[in-house]
Design a protein around this motif. Structure first.
Motif, PDB file in Angstrom:
ATOM      1  N   TYR A 143       3.502  11.971  -8.410  1.00 36.80           N
ATOM      2  CA  TYR A 143       4.168  10.833  -9.057  1.00 36.80           C
ATOM      3  C   TYR A 143       5.679  10.855  -8.823  1.00 36.80           C
ATOM      4  O   TYR A 143       6.305   9.795  -8.724  1.00 36.80           O
ATOM      5  CB  TYR A 143       3.848  10.796 -10.545  1.00 36.80           C
ATOM      6  N   VAL A 144       6.259  12.033  -8.702  1.00 42.04           N
ATOM      7  CA  VAL A 144       7.682  12.133  -8.358  1.00 42.04           C
ATOM      8  C   VAL A 144       7.920  11.500  -6.990  1.00 42.04           C
ATOM      9  O   VAL A 144       8.876  10.742  -6.792  1.00 42.04           O
ATOM     10  CB  VAL A 144       8.174  13.599  -8.385  1.00 42.04           C
ATOM     11  N   ARG A 145       7.036  11.782  -6.034  1.00 39.33           N
ATOM     12  CA  ARG A 145       7.166  11.173  -4.693  1.00 39.33           C
ATOM     13  C   ARG A 145       7.060   9.657  -4.779  1.00 39.33           C
ATOM     14  O   ARG A 145       7.820   8.941  -4.128  1.00 39.33           O
ATOM     15  CB  ARG A 145       6.099  11.719  -3.738  1.00 39.33           C
ATOM     16  N   VAL A 146       6.122   9.165  -5.586  1.00 38.75           N
ATOM     17  CA  VAL A 146       5.949   7.711  -5.723  1.00 38.75           C
ATOM     18  C   VAL A 146       7.216   7.090  -6.319  1.00 38.75           C
ATOM     19  O   VAL A 146       7.733   6.091  -5.803  1.00 38.75           O
ATOM     20  CB  VAL A 146       4.711   7.376  -6.580  1.00 38.75           C
ATOM     21  N   ARG A 147       7.729   7.686  -7.413  1.00 34.06           N
ATOM     22  CA  ARG A 147       8.940   7.148  -8.056  1.00 34.06           C
ATOM     23  C   ARG A 147      10.156   7.217  -7.126  1.00 34.06           C
ATOM     24  O   ARG A 147      11.073   6.408  -7.236  1.00 34.06           O
ATOM     25  CB  ARG A 147       9.234   7.895  -9.352  1.00 34.06           C
ATOM     26  N   SER A 148      10.154   8.178  -6.216  1.00 35.60           N
ATOM     27  CA  SER A 148      11.268   8.345  -5.279  1.00 35.60           C
ATOM     28  C   SER A 148      11.088   7.508  -4.015  1.00 35.60           C
ATOM     29  O   SER A 148      11.881   7.630  -3.082  1.00 35.60           O
ATOM     30  CB  SER A 148      11.407   9.823  -4.894  1.00 35.60           C
ATOM     31  N   ALA A 149      10.050   6.691  -3.985  1.00 42.08           N
ATOM     32  CA  ALA A 149       9.739   5.828  -2.833  1.00 42.08           C
ATOM     33  C   ALA A 149       9.486   6.648  -1.563  1.00 42.08           C
ATOM     34  O   ALA A 149       9.778   6.199  -0.458  1.00 42.08           O
ATOM     35  CB  ALA A 149      10.834   4.788  -2.614  1.00 42.08           C
ATOM     36  N   LEU A 150       8.926   7.839  -1.739  1.00 41.02           N
ATOM     37  CA  LEU A 150       8.538   8.668  -0.602  1.00 41.02           C
ATOM     38  C   LEU A 150       7.065   8.420  -0.300  1.00 41.02           C
ATOM     39  O   LEU A 150       6.290   8.085  -1.197  1.00 41.02           O
ATOM     40  CB  LEU A 150       8.756  10.150  -0.927  1.00 41.02           C
ATOM     41  N   PRO A 151       6.651   8.610   0.935  1.00 39.37           N
ATOM     42  CA  PRO A 151       5.239   8.417   1.266  1.00 39.37           C
ATOM     43  C   PRO A 151       4.355   9.375   0.450  1.00 39.37           C
ATOM     44  O   PRO A 151       4.707  10.541   0.246  1.00 39.37           O
ATOM     45  CB  PRO A 151       5.147   8.756   2.752  1.00 39.37           C
ATOM     46  N   MET A 152       3.230   8.866  -0.028  1.00 35.90           N
ATOM     47  CA  MET A 152       2.258   9.683  -0.759  1.00 35.90           C
ATOM     48  C   MET A 152       0.892   9.071  -0.486  1.00 35.90           C
ATOM     49  O   MET A 152       0.545   8.031  -1.018  1.00 35.90           O
ATOM     50  CB  MET A 152       2.580   9.676  -2.253  1.00 35.90           C
ATOM     51  N   PRO A 153       0.101   9.691   0.419  1.00 34.63           N
ATOM     52  CA  PRO A 153      -1.149   9.087   0.865  1.00 34.63           C
ATOM     53  C   PRO A 153      -2.249   9.055  -0.187  1.00 34.63           C
ATOM     54  O   PRO A 153      -3.273   8.430   0.021  1.00 34.63           O
ATOM     55  CB  PRO A 153      -1.565   9.954   2.052  1.00 34.63           C
ATOM     56  N   GLY A 154      -2.036   9.692  -1.323  1.00 35.42           N
ATOM     57  CA  GLY A 154      -3.006   9.663  -2.406  1.00 35.42           C
ATOM     58  C   GLY A 154      -3.524  11.049  -2.738  1.00 35.42           C
ATOM     59  O   GLY A 154      -3.484  11.963  -1.921  1.00 35.42           O
ATOM     60  N   VAL A 155      -3.993  11.173  -3.977  1.00 36.79           N
ATOM     61  CA  VAL A 155      -4.533  12.437  -4.465  1.00 36.79           C
ATOM     62  C   VAL A 155      -5.829  12.138  -5.199  1.00 36.79           C
ATOM     63  O   VAL A 155      -5.902  11.189  -5.982  1.00 36.79           O
ATOM     64  CB  VAL A 155      -3.539  13.141  -5.423  1.00 36.79           C
ATOM     65  N   GLN A 158     -16.747   6.807   2.189  1.00 37.18           N
ATOM     66  CA  GLN A 158     -17.449   5.781   2.956  1.00 37.18           C
ATOM     67  C   GLN A 158     -17.043   4.366   2.546  1.00 37.18           C
ATOM     68  O   GLN A 158     -17.105   3.451   3.367  1.00 37.18           O
ATOM     69  CB  GLN A 158     -18.965   5.953   2.811  1.00 37.18           C
ATOM     70  N   GLY A 159     -16.619   4.197   1.305  1.00 38.56           N
ATOM     71  CA  GLY A 159     -16.289   2.862   0.830  1.00 38.56           C
ATOM     72  C   GLY A 159     -14.814   2.522   0.848  1.00 38.56           C
ATOM     73  O   GLY A 159     -14.405   1.488   0.322  1.00 38.56           O
ATOM     74  N   SER A 160     -14.010   3.365   1.448  1.00 42.16           N
ATOM     75  CA  SER A 160     -12.561   3.153   1.432  1.00 42.16           C
ATOM     76  C   SER A 160     -12.032   2.701   2.787  1.00 42.16           C
ATOM     77  O   SER A 160     -12.555   3.080   3.829  1.00 42.16           O
ATOM     78  CB  SER A 160     -11.847   4.452   1.042  1.00 42.16           C
ATOM     79  N   LEU A 161     -10.977   1.933   2.714  1.00 41.25           N
ATOM     80  CA  LEU A 161     -10.252   1.522   3.908  1.00 41.25           C
ATOM     81  C   LEU A 161      -9.108   2.493   4.165  1.00 41.25           C
ATOM     82  O   LEU A 161      -8.622   3.134   3.224  1.00 41.25           O
ATOM     83  CB  LEU A 161      -9.686   0.112   3.716  1.00 41.25           C
ATOM     84  N   PRO A 162      -8.641   2.593   5.400  1.00 42.36           N
ATOM     85  CA  PRO A 162      -7.493   3.457   5.675  1.00 42.36           C
ATOM     86  C   PRO A 162      -6.310   3.059   4.789  1.00 42.36           C
ATOM     87  O   PRO A 162      -6.049   1.874   4.562  1.00 42.36           O
ATOM     88  CB  PRO A 162      -7.182   3.195   7.152  1.00 42.36           C
ATOM     89  N   ASN A 163      -5.643   4.036   4.242  1.00 42.74           N
ATOM     90  CA  ASN A 163      -4.441   3.854   3.409  1.00 42.74           C
ATOM     91  C   ASN A 163      -4.705   3.143   2.078  1.00 42.74           C
ATOM     92  O   ASN A 163      -3.769   2.771   1.384  1.00 42.74           O
ATOM     93  CB  ASN A 163      -3.347   3.108   4.171  1.00 42.74           C
ATOM     94  N   GLU A 164      -5.965   2.950   1.719  1.00 42.93           N
ATOM     95  CA  GLU A 164      -6.285   2.245   0.479  1.00 42.93           C
ATOM     96  C   GLU A 164      -5.778   2.979  -0.763  1.00 42.93           C
ATOM     97  O   GLU A 164      -5.453   2.358  -1.771  1.00 42.93           O
ATOM     98  CB  GLU A 164      -7.793   2.053   0.364  1.00 42.93           C
ATOM     99  N   TRP A 165      -5.715   4.294  -0.719  1.00 37.85           N
ATOM    100  CA  TRP A 165      -5.360   5.072  -1.898  1.00 37.85           C
ATOM    101  C   TRP A 165      -3.910   5.536  -1.883  1.00 37.85           C
ATOM    102  O   TRP A 165      -3.513   6.360  -2.700  1.00 37.85           O
ATOM    103  CB  TRP A 165      -6.313   6.258  -2.035  1.00 37.85           C
ATOM    104  N   GLU A 166      -3.118   4.988  -0.972  1.00 36.65           N
ATOM    105  CA  GLU A 166      -1.706   5.353  -0.906  1.00 36.65           C
ATOM    106  C   GLU A 166      -1.036   5.107  -2.253  1.00 36.65           C
ATOM    107  O   GLU A 166      -1.268   4.086  -2.903  1.00 36.65           O
ATOM    108  CB  GLU A 166      -1.004   4.541   0.188  1.00 36.65           C
ATOM    109  N   HIS A 167      -0.228   6.072  -2.683  1.00 29.45           N
ATOM    110  CA  HIS A 167       0.514   6.029  -3.952  1.00 29.45           C
ATOM    111  C   HIS A 167      -0.379   6.028  -5.184  1.00 29.45           C
ATOM    112  O   HIS A 167       0.053   5.618  -6.255  1.00 29.45           O
ATOM    113  CB  HIS A 167       1.467   4.822  -3.995  1.00 29.45           C
ATOM    114  N   GLN A 168      -1.630   6.484  -5.046  1.00 29.36           N
ATOM    115  CA  GLN A 168      -2.536   6.491  -6.184  1.00 29.36           C
ATOM    116  C   GLN A 168      -3.111   7.887  -6.417  1.00 29.36           C
ATOM    117  O   GLN A 168      -3.235   8.683  -5.503  1.00 29.36           O
ATOM    118  CB  GLN A 168      -3.689   5.513  -5.953  1.00 29.36           C
ATOM    119  N   VAL A 169      -3.480   8.120  -7.675  1.00 30.44           N
ATOM    120  CA  VAL A 169      -4.179   9.339  -8.061  1.00 30.44           C
ATOM    121  C   VAL A 169      -5.511   8.908  -8.647  1.00 30.44           C
ATOM    122  O   VAL A 169      -5.562   8.070  -9.555  1.00 30.44           O
ATOM    123  CB  VAL A 169      -3.388  10.152  -9.093  1.00 30.44           C
TER     124      VAL A 169
END
Length: 116
Positions: free
Chosen positions: A66-78, A99-110
């Motif tokens: 979440y620190v990376r997200v708030r700092s506008a740094l890339p975060m591919p998801g956790v 199987q049900g996800s698109l590339p980069n769909e979970w970026e900035h998400q936990v």
């Protein structure tokens, strides 16, 4: 989808995922020379490689994500995986997500698994 399993991530889950999905692009922290690295270093490496992180660390790694997200740094998801959930349920839910996800769909998400 490219994945990175955190250092203490349950090996049985990794083995189960690879058994069901042999072509899955999944590496472990220790496979890429990050054994013992702190969470910000692991997150930065995963971001540079575009890898979603699998972890059991519901506190420090997620807080650093979440620190990376708030700092506008890339975060591919956790994906935070419960250590008390049955391994079979976790593997099924992870397969469903992968199987049900698109590339980069979970970026900035936990996300949390199990999904139920």
């Amino acid at each position: 989808m490219k994945l990175l399993a955190d250092e203490n991530f349950h090996r049985a889950i990794v083995r189960g995922l690879l058994r069901h999905m042999p072509q899955l692009d999944l590496v472990r922290v220790q496979d890429v020379g990050l054994r013992g690295a702190d969470d910000p270093t692991v997150l930065a490496w995963a971001a540079g490689e575009g890898r979603l992180i699998l972890t059991h660390d519901a506190e420090t790694l997620i807080a650093d994500a979440y620190v990376r997200v708030r700092s506008a740094l890339p975060m591919p998801g956790v994906i935070e995986v419960s250590q008390t959930a049955p391994i079979g349920v976790v593997i099924e839910d992870l397969i469903l997500l992968i199987q049900g996800s698109l590339p980069n769909e979970w970026e900035h998400q936990v996300l949390s698994v199990p999904l139920r």
